[in-house]
Write a protein that holds these residues in place. Sequence first.
Motif, PDB file in Angstrom:
ATOM      1  N   VAL A 324      25.697  23.754 -30.026  1.00 36.20           N
ATOM      2  CA  VAL A 324      25.772  22.711 -29.129  1.00 36.20           C
ATOM      3  C   VAL A 324      25.603  23.041 -27.613  1.00 36.20           C
ATOM      4  O   VAL A 324      26.317  24.155 -27.332  1.00 36.20           O
ATOM      5  CB  VAL A 324      27.420  22.090 -29.158  1.00 36.20           C
ATOM      6  CG1 VAL A 324      27.654  21.106 -28.312  1.00 36.20           C
ATOM      7  CG2 VAL A 324      27.702  21.851 -30.533  1.00 36.20           C
ATOM      8  N   CYS A 325      24.893  22.376 -26.874  1.00 36.14           N
ATOM      9  CA  CYS A 325      24.422  22.897 -25.515  1.00 36.14           C
ATOM     10  C   CYS A 325      24.603  21.949 -24.364  1.00 36.14           C
ATOM     11  O   CYS A 325      24.066  21.794 -23.592  1.00 36.14           O
ATOM     12  CB  CYS A 325      22.855  23.115 -25.598  1.00 36.14           C
ATOM     13  SG  CYS A 325      22.410  24.103 -26.973  1.00 36.14           S
ATOM     14  N   GLY A 326      25.775  21.251 -24.617  1.00 34.89           N
ATOM     15  CA  GLY A 326      26.254  20.221 -23.356  1.00 34.89           C
ATOM     16  C   GLY A 326      26.255  18.807 -24.017  1.00 34.89           C
ATOM     17  O   GLY A 326      26.651  18.675 -25.391  1.00 34.89           O
ATOM     18  N   SER A 327      25.991  17.786 -23.386  1.00 33.94           N
ATOM     19  CA  SER A 327      26.348  16.599 -23.752  1.00 33.94           C
ATOM     20  C   SER A 327      25.314  15.841 -23.280  1.00 33.94           C
ATOM     21  O   SER A 327      25.081  15.645 -22.012  1.00 33.94           O
ATOM     22  CB  SER A 327      27.923  16.006 -23.147  1.00 33.94           C
ATOM     23  OG  SER A 327      28.129  14.647 -23.676  1.00 33.94           O
ATOM     24  N   ALA A 328      24.812  14.673 -23.722  1.00 38.29           N
ATOM     25  CA  ALA A 328      24.024  13.554 -23.629  1.00 38.29           C
ATOM     26  C   ALA A 328      24.709  12.259 -23.162  1.00 38.29           C
ATOM     27  O   ALA A 328      23.954  11.622 -22.730  1.00 38.29           O
ATOM     28  CB  ALA A 328      23.140  13.235 -24.658  1.00 38.29           C
ATOM     29  N   GLY A 329      26.046  12.308 -23.195  1.00 38.68           N
ATOM     30  CA  GLY A 329      26.786  10.961 -23.003  1.00 38.68           C
ATOM     31  C   GLY A 329      28.215  11.146 -23.807  1.00 38.68           C
ATOM     32  O   GLY A 329      28.445  12.134 -24.526  1.00 38.68           O
ATOM     33  N   PRO A 330      29.008  10.256 -23.814  1.00 41.09           N
ATOM     34  CA  PRO A 330      30.116  10.200 -24.409  1.00 41.09           C
ATOM     35  C   PRO A 330      29.790  10.200 -25.904  1.00 41.09           C
ATOM     36  O   PRO A 330      29.133   9.339 -26.420  1.00 41.09           O
ATOM     37  CB  PRO A 330      30.877   8.776 -24.018  1.00 41.09           C
ATOM     38  CG  PRO A 330      30.201   8.458 -22.573  1.00 41.09           C
ATOM     39  CD  PRO A 330      28.869   8.961 -22.674  1.00 41.09           C
ATOM     40  N   HIS A 331      30.681  11.307 -26.519  1.00 45.15           N
ATOM     41  CA  HIS A 331      30.539  11.282 -28.072  1.00 45.15           C
ATOM     42  C   HIS A 331      29.026  11.521 -28.582  1.00 45.15           C
ATOM     43  O   HIS A 331      28.735  10.974 -29.563  1.00 45.15           O
ATOM     44  CB  HIS A 331      31.245  10.105 -28.836  1.00 45.15           C
ATOM     45  CG  HIS A 331      32.507   9.622 -28.139  1.00 45.15           C
ATOM     46  ND1 HIS A 331      33.564  10.235 -28.956  1.00 45.15           N
ATOM     47  CD2 HIS A 331      32.842   8.626 -27.315  1.00 45.15           C
ATOM     48  CE1 HIS A 331      34.623   9.815 -28.191  1.00 45.15           C
ATOM     49  NE2 HIS A 331      34.495   8.758 -27.373  1.00 45.15           N
ATOM     50  N   ASP A 332      28.252  12.192 -27.890  1.00 43.61           N
ATOM     51  CA  ASP A 332      26.791  12.315 -28.245  1.00 43.61           C
ATOM     52  C   ASP A 332      26.450  13.759 -27.603  1.00 43.61           C
ATOM     53  O   ASP A 332      25.684  13.740 -26.628  1.00 43.61           O
ATOM     54  CB  ASP A 332      25.959  11.127 -27.453  1.00 43.61           C
ATOM     55  CG  ASP A 332      24.408  11.220 -28.601  1.00 43.61           C
ATOM     56  OD1 ASP A 332      24.476  11.967 -29.268  1.00 43.61           O
ATOM     57  OD2 ASP A 332      23.639  10.544 -28.099  1.00 43.61           O
ATOM     58  N   PRO A 333      27.022  14.743 -28.101  1.00 45.74           N
ATOM     59  CA  PRO A 333      26.412  16.179 -27.612  1.00 45.74           C
ATOM     60  C   PRO A 333      25.229  16.441 -27.933  1.00 45.74           C
ATOM     61  O   PRO A 333      24.249  15.916 -28.639  1.00 45.74           O
ATOM     62  CB  PRO A 333      27.352  17.109 -28.635  1.00 45.74           C
ATOM     63  CG  PRO A 333      27.434  16.292 -29.871  1.00 45.74           C
ATOM     64  CD  PRO A 333      27.678  14.725 -29.432  1.00 45.74           C
ATOM     65  N   LEU A 334      24.613  17.374 -26.883  1.00 47.15           N
ATOM     66  CA  LEU A 334      23.271  17.898 -27.114  1.00 47.15           C
ATOM     67  C   LEU A 334      23.390  19.047 -27.877  1.00 47.15           C
ATOM     68  O   LEU A 334      24.265  19.806 -27.830  1.00 47.15           O
ATOM     69  CB  LEU A 334      22.796  18.418 -25.424  1.00 47.15           C
ATOM     70  CG  LEU A 334      22.272  17.536 -24.470  1.00 47.15           C
ATOM     71  CD1 LEU A 334      22.146  18.265 -23.442  1.00 47.15           C
ATOM     72  CD2 LEU A 334      20.890  16.704 -25.202  1.00 47.15           C
ATOM     73  N   VAL A 335      22.728  18.911 -29.148  1.00 43.43           N
ATOM     74  CA  VAL A 335      22.559  19.797 -30.146  1.00 43.43           C
ATOM     75  C   VAL A 335      21.270  20.424 -30.527  1.00 43.43           C
ATOM     76  O   VAL A 335      20.013  19.876 -30.360  1.00 43.43           O
ATOM     77  CB  VAL A 335      23.042  19.064 -31.396  1.00 43.43           C
ATOM     78  CG1 VAL A 335      22.963  20.054 -32.646  1.00 43.43           C
ATOM     79  CG2 VAL A 335      24.622  18.809 -31.443  1.00 43.43           C
ATOM     80  N   ALA A 336      21.323  21.700 -30.715  1.00 45.95           N
ATOM     81  CA  ALA A 336      19.836  22.636 -31.006  1.00 45.95           C
ATOM     82  C   ALA A 336      20.091  22.982 -32.476  1.00 45.95           C
ATOM     83  O   ALA A 336      21.149  23.531 -32.825  1.00 45.95           O
ATOM     84  CB  ALA A 336      19.708  23.680 -30.057  1.00 45.95           C
ATOM     85  N   LEU A 337      19.085  22.772 -33.393  1.00 49.41           N
ATOM     86  CA  LEU A 337      19.132  23.129 -34.671  1.00 49.41           C
ATOM     87  C   LEU A 337      17.862  24.190 -34.806  1.00 49.41           C
ATOM     88  O   LEU A 337      16.888  23.974 -34.771  1.00 49.41           O
ATOM     89  CB  LEU A 337      18.905  22.122 -35.684  1.00 49.41           C
ATOM     90  CG  LEU A 337      19.998  20.815 -35.553  1.00 49.41           C
ATOM     91  CD1 LEU A 337      19.403  19.709 -36.530  1.00 49.41           C
ATOM     92  CD2 LEU A 337      21.594  21.430 -36.275  1.00 49.41           C
ATOM     93  N   LEU A 338      18.384  25.290 -35.201  1.00 51.78           N
ATOM     94  CA  LEU A 338      17.139  26.429 -35.089  1.00 51.78           C
ATOM     95  C   LEU A 338      17.267  27.113 -36.193  1.00 51.78           C
ATOM     96  O   LEU A 338      18.533  27.845 -36.582  1.00 51.78           O
ATOM     97  CB  LEU A 338      17.040  27.001 -33.650  1.00 51.78           C
ATOM     98  CG  LEU A 338      18.278  27.683 -33.475  1.00 51.78           C
ATOM     99  CD1 LEU A 338      17.551  28.918 -31.994  1.00 51.78           C
ATOM    100  CD2 LEU A 338      19.394  27.373 -32.839  1.00 51.78           C
ATOM    101  N   PRO A 339      16.438  27.865 -36.752  1.00 51.70           N
ATOM    102  CA  PRO A 339      16.606  28.949 -37.852  1.00 51.70           C
ATOM    103  C   PRO A 339      17.383  30.178 -37.410  1.00 51.70           C
ATOM    104  O   PRO A 339      17.258  30.616 -35.982  1.00 51.70           O
ATOM    105  CB  PRO A 339      15.011  29.310 -37.899  1.00 51.70           C
ATOM    106  CG  PRO A 339      14.251  28.294 -37.743  1.00 51.70           C
ATOM    107  CD  PRO A 339      14.934  27.589 -36.365  1.00 51.70           C
ATOM    108  N   SER A 340      18.139  30.737 -38.259  1.00 54.34           N
ATOM    109  CA  SER A 340      19.126  31.560 -37.915  1.00 54.34           C
ATOM    110  C   SER A 340      18.323  32.994 -37.116  1.00 54.34           C
ATOM    111  O   SER A 340      18.929  33.914 -36.509  1.00 54.34           O
ATOM    112  CB  SER A 340      19.956  32.246 -39.097  1.00 54.34           C
ATOM    113  OG  SER A 340      19.234  32.578 -40.082  1.00 54.34           O
ATOM    114  N   GLY A 341      17.275  33.435 -37.578  1.00 59.66           N
ATOM    115  CA  GLY A 341      16.251  34.321 -37.030  1.00 59.66           C
ATOM    116  C   GLY A 341      15.677  33.967 -35.973  1.00 59.66           C
ATOM    117  O   GLY A 341      14.725  35.157 -35.279  1.00 59.66           O
TER     118      GLY A 341
END
Length: 673
Positions: A324-341
């Motif tokens: 989670v890298c912050g928030s784009a608005g109420p109840h809508d977080p900024l999310v990064a999905l990336l390979p574990s490596g």
Amino acid sequence: GATRLVEVVTDQPSPFAATLLFRYTGAFLYDGDTPLAERRAAMLSMDPQLLAAALGTLDLRELLDPDVVAEVIAELQHITPGRRAKTPDDLAELPRLLGPLPVSALPQRVEFPDLDAALGALGSRVTTVRIAGETHLVAVSDLAILRDALGVPIPPGHTAPPASEGRDPLTQLIARYARSHGPFTVSEVAAAFGLGVATVSLVLDREVGARRLASGRFSLGMTEPEYVDPEVLRRMRTRSLAVARRELRPVSQSAYARFLAASHQLDDRPSSNPDEVLFALQRLAGAALPASAWESHVLPARLAGYQPAHLDALLAESEVVVRVCGSAGPHDPLVALLPSGELDLLPPPAGPTSPESHTVADALSAGDGTFAAVHAVLGGTAAEAAETLWRAAEEGVIAPASMAPVRARIGSGRQMAHRAARPAPRRRARLPRATSSAVLGAAAPPIATGRWYRVMDPELSPAETALAQVSAWLERQGVVTRGGVTADGTPGGFAAAYRLLSELETAGTVLRAYVVEGLGGAQFTTREVLAQVRGFADSPDKTKWPSGIARPTPVVLAALDPANPYGSVLPWPKHPVARPSRAAGALVVLADGLCLAHLTRGGRVLTLFADPQVKADTAFLVATALQRAIGEGRLHRLRIEEVDGQPTLVSGVYEAIRSAGGRLVPQGIVLEG
């Protein structure tokens, strides 16, 4: 008459003097901003003798394209498929053209299987002799030169030819060697003919003085002087210049957009499965996007029939992680999905973390990683503890192990940016059951379910962080530009990135070139990507669509999707009224690299980027694409109330949208899939 010179001191230079001053200063001030391909082209276009006079020595190591040099050498040596000997007669010509050839090197120069039979069929046209301790195939007509230059005895069965004519035999032999080879050194010629280095040096220096050979440095990694035939040098130089000039020719902005769409698999979506989801996430390279967009637009735009279970499988096997890298608005977080490596591609947290977030992380580490461990430490109501948990996640201190709390977080608010699920038409009031939270006490709210953990990603040095950031840009965008870096919100902006990119260019890691027209000279990419981008160049024919396709398939993307270059790498198309933006919840419709439309958050305001004469056709394509996205479950029903600053019913495109399946309502027109 007499000429009088009067010296005048002025506050400002005259227009003529200002031009001279700027040219002098600009030659140094902007020298580093000139793309390497342009500098190479300028140097290669100069006459080699003038260049040697200017530099003191002819050094083309950084200018000649290594692939071009290898290609010319292969052609001179008759190794390329089109130049190999196809018949015995062609084989007989090789030693006459190239000089003595080692028998061991013959197979790579012929295209027929039975080499021994071909040599036997040549009869008296060729023969074999020993040179420098190795058997060579030579033309019978060269026996006199070999005898007089190298002392090679005449083989039995051949009459002694007369003395060779023209220049001295050794010079003739070395001159032919130069004509059939690329850049070479004294030691290479001496080893080829079994001669002393001093003897060969005398001949080469004499040929250089007569301008029949050029000396300098032409090969990467070579420190000793090299020699090359002027005609061979001309071929290498002109072909390298052509390569450099091709790198200078930019593609259109729509061509770059088509490349980006193809690299993100928007045009030919594979069927969704865990492996394809992982590949799509690798291409996104740690991009932080609104959580509401990931499974409604970003992944479905790349994968046909996307299912959340495929992402859940990757998370369960720890092949993919959630950050989670912050928030784009109420109840809508900024999310990064990336390979574990590939955790190094994730930028560091933007701001400081609060003590309360560290308390949450400590509670998760000391406990079982569930909400209960956090609630026991924080106290208060379950809702308050859940909000504290999410604040810690948005600061980058903790992360969920699955997407379940993220999905619940999106659904907990009515104002999330992207809404894909259709709400139930009617809900009946229900009494709380005995198993509800009102009876059992503080259960974990849906937004805090599952396991959570303290983020302990590897700490990188500033240099490693910067390199990882450049890698992420190249992976997502292909071409790093000022607009792309600025839109990414990188600390220090493009000025900080430019210094690193210039150093990488000097090291040969990236290439600076005019890749996309209209974006200036500060564009960085790799040679592989450059070749791919040029493969999407516009069609030379005058057609409705830039690539020449008859009818492209429009695609719907979240405006923030890295596959949408408009508003970041590329400017938005000009529009007399609208001012589109890459806001959370906004959508774009692309076709053949062109941005056809922009839809604001909620879908009520539609902007069409089209000329008046094709506006209705564009509206039909856009409405068709939106209907398809609704049918796939990516969008909720849309109610378009305004088009290009006018009410939909008087915008001039109402009939086109209705013919694509729109339904008239008092506020405008509705698309329901």
